[in-house]
Motif scaffolding. Structure first.
Motif, short mmCIF file in Angstrom:
data_model
loop_
_atom_site.label_atom_id
_atom_site.label_comp_id
_atom_site.label_asym_id
_atom_site.label_seq_id
_atom_site.Cartn_x
_atom_site.Cartn_y
_atom_site.Cartn_z
N THR A 36 60.19 24.02 12.13
CA THR A 36 60.31 25.33 11.45
C THR A 36 59.84 26.48 12.34
OG1 THR A 36 58.15 24.95 10.37
CG2 THR A 36 60.14 24.35 9.15
N ARG A 37 59.67 26.23 13.63
CA ARG A 37 59.28 27.30 14.54
C ARG A 37 60.50 27.95 15.20
NH1 ARG A 37 55.79 26.64 20.18
NH2 ARG A 37 55.87 28.85 20.78
N PHE A 38 61.36 27.13 15.80
CA PHE A 38 62.48 27.63 16.58
C PHE A 38 63.79 27.64 15.79
CE2 PHE A 38 59.72 25.79 19.98
CZ PHE A 38 59.44 26.97 20.66
N ASP A 39 64.67 28.56 16.17
CA ASP A 39 66.06 28.58 15.73
C ASP A 39 66.69 27.21 16.03
OD1 ASP A 39 68.84 29.01 15.59
OD2 ASP A 39 68.86 30.46 17.23
N TRP A 40 67.45 26.67 15.09
CA TRP A 40 68.03 25.34 15.26
C TRP A 40 69.25 25.31 16.18
CZ3 TRP A 40 68.19 21.90 10.24
CH2 TRP A 40 66.88 21.66 9.80
N SER A 41 69.80 26.45 16.53
CA SER A 41 71.06 26.45 17.28
C SER A 41 70.85 26.68 18.76
CB SER A 41 72.00 27.52 16.74
OG SER A 41 71.50 28.82 16.98
N GLY A 42 71.77 26.10 19.57
CA GLY A 42 71.83 26.42 20.99
C GLY A 42 70.85 25.72 21.88
N THR A 43 70.20 24.64 21.41
CA THR A 43 69.27 23.89 22.26
C THR A 43 70.04 23.25 23.41
OG1 THR A 43 67.72 23.42 20.47
CG2 THR A 43 67.67 21.95 22.36
N ILE A 44 69.71 23.63 24.64
CA ILE A 44 70.41 23.10 25.81
C ILE A 44 69.55 21.98 26.41
CG2 ILE A 44 71.29 23.65 28.12
CD1 ILE A 44 71.82 26.48 27.05
N SER A 45 70.01 20.75 26.23
CA SER A 45 69.20 19.60 26.65
C SER A 45 69.25 19.38 28.16
CB SER A 45 69.68 18.33 25.94
OG SER A 45 71.05 18.08 26.20
N SER A 46 70.33 19.81 28.81
CA SER A 46 70.40 19.72 30.27
C SER A 46 71.45 20.69 30.77
CB SER A 46 70.74 18.30 30.73
OG SER A 46 72.07 17.96 30.37
N GLU A 143 84.58 24.27 21.91
CA GLU A 143 85.66 24.33 22.88
C GLU A 143 85.15 23.77 24.19
OE1 GLU A 143 87.40 28.22 23.09
OE2 GLU A 143 87.30 28.51 20.91
N SER A 144 86.00 23.71 25.20
CA SER A 144 85.63 23.04 26.44
C SER A 144 84.48 23.73 27.17
CB SER A 144 86.84 22.93 27.38
OG SER A 144 87.33 24.22 27.70
N SER A 145 84.40 25.06 27.08
CA SER A 145 83.37 25.79 27.82
C SER A 145 82.50 26.66 26.93
CB SER A 145 84.01 26.66 28.91
OG SER A 145 84.87 27.63 28.33
N ARG A 146 82.59 26.44 25.60
CA ARG A 146 81.76 27.26 24.71
C ARG A 146 81.53 26.54 23.39
NH1 ARG A 146 84.60 30.52 20.97
NH2 ARG A 146 83.23 32.29 21.29
N VAL A 147 80.41 26.87 22.74
CA VAL A 147 80.11 26.37 21.40
C VAL A 147 79.63 27.56 20.57
CG1 VAL A 147 78.77 24.77 19.98
CG2 VAL A 147 79.43 24.12 22.30
N GLU A 148 80.19 27.72 19.39
CA GLU A 148 79.75 28.78 18.48
C GLU A 148 79.02 28.16 17.30
OE1 GLU A 148 81.98 32.59 16.82
OE2 GLU A 148 82.41 30.82 15.59
N PHE A 149 77.83 28.70 17.02
CA PHE A 149 77.02 28.26 15.89
C PHE A 149 76.96 29.39 14.86
CE2 PHE A 149 75.43 26.39 19.79
CZ PHE A 149 75.24 25.06 19.49
N VAL A 150 77.13 29.05 13.59
CA VAL A 150 77.02 30.04 12.53
C VAL A 150 76.07 29.51 11.47
CG1 VAL A 150 78.22 31.39 10.78
CG2 VAL A 150 79.37 30.90 12.96
N HIS A 151 75.07 30.33 11.13
CA HIS A 151 74.13 29.98 10.07
C HIS A 151 74.27 31.01 8.96
CE1 HIS A 151 69.75 29.19 8.63
NE2 HIS A 151 70.57 28.28 8.15
N LYS A 165 75.64 32.62 16.93
CA LYS A 165 75.25 32.48 18.34
C LYS A 165 76.36 31.73 19.07
CE LYS A 165 71.08 31.04 19.63
NZ LYS A 165 69.98 30.08 19.97
N THR A 166 76.85 32.31 20.15
CA THR A 166 77.85 31.66 20.98
C THR A 166 77.24 31.36 22.34
OG1 THR A 166 79.65 32.83 19.88
CG2 THR A 166 80.15 31.81 21.99
#
Length: 323
Positions: A36-46, A143-151, A165-166
């Motif tokens: 419950t601290r961070f925004d859930w979207s866009g976590t880049i694991s590598s 998509e191949s080079s992008r991900v869009e998150f909507v909350h 967030k895109t």
């Protein structure tokens, strides 16, 4: 009991032929991050470019008994509490909106997470685990080079928004771009600082004298750096390698009121790599946080969205190698 790092969490891979990145996707049941601290979207694991790694795992395991971060001499690595166990550029909307007005048992808002239950406590704690009363609805377009998150969140408290967030890789360039918008669809003002806790990991090299952080202004440390780092001209430099139990937290002052000061470069001279982080909003606060395995220049901006209005912001990451 310690929790292993999830192997079955939903994820997506994007590439522009130059940069390749893997992202975790929000999921209330199997998501990598469900705190419950961070925004859930866009976590880049590598993220990899030109044979180098810029973001990645900096802890060995997750343990709910740990409040924040601690070093485990048995595994010779960091153990992260559930609030702090996140990877890569992740955002926190740091002010809990409506917390002070809510009675114990009432609710308050953390953007990118949802409506949380306020327990009987003296004050809000970012490392505390709060009950999620209304987690809203997440949707993801890949998509191949992008991900869009909507909350999307609508709540009886009067808070409501559409947060978008895109995460995209620029065609033909070694650049990652985060584009955000928050539209207030409720009847209450949404106002909070927001920053990116970058969790930079440059080829798994330790934080130390090979690292330099550059600013377009002359940074000044607002408190004692305890002999771990210092400011020199337009740079923050480390005086020695951070050891396993050391943490450098340096509030930075000296920036102006122009978005031009949101321009931060981090270089690792031993690996010969760097990244440049630029935002399109003025800095409201600046902090450099680091432990041995990761470092984070934390650039805060101030977000305000009145009912019916929309707030946008953009952050770009340019990756490069040193001569």
């Amino acid at each position: 009991m310690s929790i292993p790092i999830a192997a079955d969490s939903p994820r997506a891979t994007i590439s522009n032929g130059i940069v390749r990145a893997e992202l975790f996707l929000p999921d209330p049941a199997r998501g990598f991050y469900r705190g419950t601290r961070f925004d859930w979207s866009g976590t880049i694991s590598s993220l990899q470019y030109s044979g180098h790694r810029f973001f990645g795992q900096w802890f060995v395991r997750v343990d709910p008994a740990v409040r924040d971060i601690e070093f485990d001499p048995v595994s010779n690595g960091y153990v992260a509490g559930t609030a702090s166990a996140n990877i890569g550029p992740v955002e926190e909307f740091s002010t809990p909106i409506g917390y002070d007005e809510a009675a114990a048992g009432g609710t308050f808002l953390k953007v990118g997470v949802g409506m949380l239950r306020k327990p009987q406590e003296g004050r809000y704690g970012p490392f505390n685990a709060y009950e999620i009363v209304n987690g809203g609805k997440w949707s993801v377009q890949r998509e191949s080079s992008r991900v869009e998150f909507v909350h999307e969140l609508a709540d009886q408290s009067g808070f409501g928004y559409v947060y978008r967030k895109t995460v995209s890789l620029t065609q033909g360039r070694p650049e990652l771009v985060l584009e955000h918008s928050l539209k207030n669809t409720g009847r209450r003002v949404i106002e909070t600082p927001v920053y990116d806790h970058n969790f930079i990991v440059l080829d798994d090299q330790p934080t130390g004298p090979d690292v330099v952080i550059r600013f377009p202004f002359e940074p000044q440390a607002a408190r004692d750096t305890q002999g771990l780092a210092e400011t020199r001209g337009g740079e923050v430099v480390y005086l020695r390698e951070l050891q396993r139990d050391e943490r450098a937290m340096i509030p930075i002052v000296g920036f102006g009121d122009s978005a031009a000061d949101y321009d931060i470069s981090v270089e690792q001279r031993k690996s010969g790599v760097g990244l440049r982080i630029r935002g399109d909003r003025p800095l409201a606060r600046m902090m450099v946080w680091s432990i041995r395995s990761t470092l984070s220049p934390e650039a805060f901006i101030q977000l305000r969205a009145d009912p019916g209005s929309e707030f946008t912001w953009r952050i770009s990451y340019e990756f490069y190698t040193l001569p």
